[in-house]
Design a protein around this motif. Structure first.
Motif, PDB file in Angstrom:
ATOM      1  N   MET A  13      54.334   8.668  53.808  1.00 30.30           N
ATOM      2  CA  MET A  13      54.576   9.978  54.404  1.00 30.30           C
ATOM      3  C   MET A  13      53.322  10.495  55.092  1.00 30.30           C
ATOM      4  SD  MET A  13      55.483  13.647  52.632  1.00 30.30           S
ATOM      5  CE  MET A  13      53.722  14.028  52.509  1.00 30.30           C
ATOM      6  N   ILE A  14      52.157  10.325  54.461  1.00 30.03           N
ATOM      7  CA  ILE A  14      50.890  10.786  55.046  1.00 30.03           C
ATOM      8  C   ILE A  14      50.638  10.090  56.377  1.00 30.03           C
ATOM      9  CG2 ILE A  14      48.388  10.914  54.729  1.00 30.03           C
ATOM     10  CD1 ILE A  14      49.986  12.812  52.972  1.00 30.03           C
ATOM     11  N   LYS A  15      50.920   8.799  56.441  1.00 32.15           N
ATOM     12  CA  LYS A  15      50.750   8.067  57.705  1.00 32.15           C
ATOM     13  C   LYS A  15      51.658   8.641  58.791  1.00 32.15           C
ATOM     14  CE  LYS A  15      49.380   3.668  55.577  1.00 32.15           C
ATOM     15  NZ  LYS A  15      49.756   2.241  55.363  1.00 32.15           N
ATOM     16  N   GLY A  16      52.878   8.969  58.419  1.00 34.08           N
ATOM     17  CA  GLY A  16      53.804   9.552  59.389  1.00 34.08           C
ATOM     18  C   GLY A  16      53.379  10.929  59.847  1.00 34.08           C
ATOM     19  N   VAL A  17      52.788  11.695  58.931  1.00 36.47           N
ATOM     20  CA  VAL A  17      52.340  13.049  59.268  1.00 36.47           C
ATOM     21  C   VAL A  17      51.252  13.022  60.332  1.00 36.47           C
ATOM     22  CG1 VAL A  17      51.098  15.063  58.374  1.00 36.47           C
ATOM     23  CG2 VAL A  17      52.991  14.081  57.063  1.00 36.47           C
ATOM     24  N   PHE A  18      50.331  12.071  60.226  1.00 39.11           N
ATOM     25  CA  PHE A  18      49.181  12.042  61.121  1.00 39.11           C
ATOM     26  C   PHE A  18      49.353  11.109  62.315  1.00 39.11           C
ATOM     27  CE2 PHE A  18      47.350  13.737  57.234  1.00 39.11           C
ATOM     28  CZ  PHE A  18      46.634  14.815  57.736  1.00 39.11           C
ATOM     29  N   SER A  19      50.596  10.772  62.627  1.00 39.45           N
ATOM     30  CA  SER A  19      50.845  10.034  63.864  1.00 39.45           C
ATOM     31  C   SER A  19      50.706  10.981  65.048  1.00 39.45           C
ATOM     32  CB  SER A  19      52.248   9.412  63.846  1.00 39.45           C
ATOM     33  OG  SER A  19      53.231  10.420  63.732  1.00 39.45           O
ATOM     34  N   ASN A 126      59.405  12.981  65.647  1.00 38.75           N
ATOM     35  CA  ASN A 126      58.789  12.568  64.384  1.00 38.75           C
ATOM     36  C   ASN A 126      58.859  13.746  63.426  1.00 38.75           C
ATOM     37  OD1 ASN A 126      57.147  11.851  62.252  1.00 38.75           O
ATOM     38  ND2 ASN A 126      55.486  11.070  63.513  1.00 38.75           N
ATOM     39  N   SER A 127      59.856  13.734  62.557  1.00 35.29           N
ATOM     40  CA  SER A 127      60.113  14.890  61.698  1.00 35.29           C
ATOM     41  C   SER A 127      58.953  15.173  60.749  1.00 35.29           C
ATOM     42  CB  SER A 127      61.401  14.674  60.900  1.00 35.29           C
ATOM     43  OG  SER A 127      61.309  13.506  60.100  1.00 35.29           O
ATOM     44  N   LEU A 128      58.296  14.143  60.238  1.00 31.66           N
ATOM     45  CA  LEU A 128      57.175  14.338  59.332  1.00 31.66           C
ATOM     46  C   LEU A 128      56.032  15.075  60.020  1.00 31.66           C
ATOM     47  CD1 LEU A 128      56.995  11.003  57.321  1.00 31.66           C
ATOM     48  CD2 LEU A 128      57.293  13.285  56.385  1.00 31.66           C
ATOM     49  N   SER A 129      55.653  14.585  61.181  1.00 29.79           N
ATOM     50  CA  SER A 129      54.568  15.216  61.920  1.00 29.79           C
ATOM     51  C   SER A 129      54.952  16.621  62.361  1.00 29.79           C
ATOM     52  CB  SER A 129      54.199  14.364  63.139  1.00 29.79           C
ATOM     53  OG  SER A 129      53.144  14.942  63.855  1.00 29.79           O
ATOM     54  N   PHE A 130      56.182  16.793  62.826  1.00 28.77           N
ATOM     55  CA  PHE A 130      56.640  18.079  63.340  1.00 28.77           C
ATOM     56  C   PHE A 130      56.685  19.141  62.249  1.00 28.77           C
ATOM     57  CE2 PHE A 130      60.094  21.060  64.412  1.00 28.77           C
ATOM     58  CZ  PHE A 130      59.651  21.518  65.642  1.00 28.77           C
ATOM     59  N   LEU A 131      57.125  18.762  61.044  1.00 30.09           N
ATOM     60  CA  LEU A 131      57.298  19.731  59.970  1.00 30.09           C
ATOM     61  C   LEU A 131      56.047  19.925  59.120  1.00 30.09           C
ATOM     62  CD1 LEU A 131      60.844  18.698  58.686  1.00 30.09           C
ATOM     63  CD2 LEU A 131      60.276  20.678  60.089  1.00 30.09           C
ATOM     64  N   VAL A 132      55.317  18.854  58.855  1.00 25.25           N
ATOM     65  CA  VAL A 132      54.244  18.897  57.863  1.00 25.25           C
ATOM     66  C   VAL A 132      52.867  19.113  58.481  1.00 25.25           C
ATOM     67  CG1 VAL A 132      53.164  17.676  55.930  1.00 25.25           C
ATOM     68  CG2 VAL A 132      55.617  17.411  56.369  1.00 25.25           C
ATOM     69  N   LEU A 133      52.594  18.476  59.624  1.00 27.04           N
ATOM     70  CA  LEU A 133      51.247  18.553  60.203  1.00 27.04           C
ATOM     71  C   LEU A 133      50.790  19.992  60.480  1.00 27.04           C
ATOM     72  CD1 LEU A 133      48.760  17.055  61.165  1.00 27.04           C
ATOM     73  CD2 LEU A 133      49.861  16.764  63.410  1.00 27.04           C
ATOM     74  N   PRO A 134      51.612  20.860  61.087  1.00 35.09           N
ATOM     75  CA  PRO A 134      51.158  22.257  61.270  1.00 35.09           C
ATOM     76  C   PRO A 134      50.836  22.955  59.962  1.00 35.09           C
ATOM     77  CG  PRO A 134      53.062  21.794  62.653  1.00 35.09           C
ATOM     78  CD  PRO A 134      52.927  20.638  61.719  1.00 35.09           C
ATOM     79  N   LYS A 135      51.585  22.650  58.900  1.00 38.27           N
ATOM     80  CA  LYS A 135      51.314  23.246  57.590  1.00 38.27           C
ATOM     81  C   LYS A 135      49.972  22.770  57.040  1.00 38.27           C
ATOM     82  CE  LYS A 135      56.150  23.847  56.081  1.00 38.27           C
ATOM     83  NZ  LYS A 135      56.764  23.721  57.402  1.00 38.27           N
ATOM     84  N   VAL A 136      49.690  21.477  57.202  1.00 36.82           N
ATOM     85  CA  VAL A 136      48.411  20.926  56.724  1.00 36.82           C
ATOM     86  C   VAL A 136      47.244  21.580  57.461  1.00 36.82           C
ATOM     87  CG1 VAL A 136      46.980  18.849  56.616  1.00 36.82           C
ATOM     88  CG2 VAL A 136      49.402  18.720  56.023  1.00 36.82           C
ATOM     89  N   ILE A 137      47.341  21.666  58.775  1.00 38.60           N
ATOM     90  CA  ILE A 137      46.264  22.260  59.576  1.00 38.60           C
ATOM     91  C   ILE A 137      46.060  23.724  59.195  1.00 38.60           C
ATOM     92  CG2 ILE A 137      45.540  22.883  61.907  1.00 38.60           C
ATOM     93  CD1 ILE A 137      47.073  20.414  62.908  1.00 38.60           C
TER      94      ILE A 137
END
Length: 246
Positions: A13-19, A126-137
């Motif tokens: 999942m982490i790899k998908g988030v940071f694509s 990319n649902s992982l990047s779209f949903l999770v990456l903004p939250k992480v940042i």
């Protein structure tokens, strides 16, 4: 065996988030929204907890100073050290794991069970990047600001608690705050905060993203997200303390 599988799914999942994001403008807008949702909306509870916990730390320190050999400025010193090294970065992060983590797991889990995530993937997003990456940042960049505010408010709460009760004077408490101060303590606290922010968002997103079933399962995922975020934060806190301070 199940834990190994879960760790493998989490790493995937982490790899998908940071694509690479598809459209940076969309991510920028979502990040600003997440800063408000995750960070700004948490400022109130952080402020209240910080003020009262700082007051409690200072009062407990003062009440346990039975030896006349201990100077009064020790109250300010212990209040400052406890706040910066442990209370603000760790305890506040645990509180945020309950508030922010459950919210993230519920949001992402609801999108999963209502097939909104499947719709995003069908559209080629990319649902992982779209949903999770903004939250992480949003969390990694804004949580340190909350923790710095927590440090200041906690010390202010401690100051007013002991000075208004007559347990220490203004000069004694402020001298204790300044005594033996090391800027490395602030660096240590902010490093922990950034790591904890990442843990809260990714662990909560993991349980939300892989939710199966219906509304009841979303609630279970939310509970698991809070529990495991707290456990991982405590383990990471121990490891980081060993690596940085020892």
């Amino acid at each position: 065996m199940s834990y190994i599988v879960s760790i493998g799914k989490y790493v995937g999942m982490i790899k998908g988030v940071f694509s690479k994001p598809e459209r940076f403008k969309v991510y920028y807008t979502r990040t600003l929204t997440e800063i408000e949702t995750i960070g700004i909306n948490s400022a109130g509870i952080v402020a209240i907890l910080s003020v009262f916990m700082g007051a409690v730390i200072s009062l407990q320190t003062a009440s346990n100073m039975d030896s006349p050999l201990l100077p009064k400025y020790t109250i300010g010193y212990i209040t400052r050290s406890s706040t910066i090294l442990e209370f603000s970065p760790t305890i506040i992060s645990l509180i945020l794991a309950g508030k922010v983590g459950s919210n993230i797991a519920s949001e992402v889990g609801t999108m999963r069970v209502t097939e909104q995530i499947d719709a995003l993937e069908i559209m080629g997003v990319n649902s992982l990047s779209f949903l999770v990456l903004p939250k992480v940042i949003a969390a990694v960049f804004f949580f340190p600001f909350l923790i710095i505010c927590s440090m200041g408010l906690s010390i202010i709460g401690g100051y007013y608690a002991v000075t208004l009760s007559g347990l220490a004077s203004h000069e004694e408490f402020t001298f204790g705050i300044r005594a033996f101060f090391k800027t490395s303590d602030i660096t240590y606290a902010l490093i922990k905060t950034c790591v904890f922010a990442f843990i809260i968002v990714t662990v909560s997103s993991y349980y939300g993203y892989f939710t199966k079933g219906g509304a009841l399962d979303v609630g279970k995922s939310s509970t698991q997200a809070v529990v495991w975020s707290s456990i991982v934060i405590l383990l990471t806190n121990f490891i980081l303390t060993q690596l940085i301070l020892m």
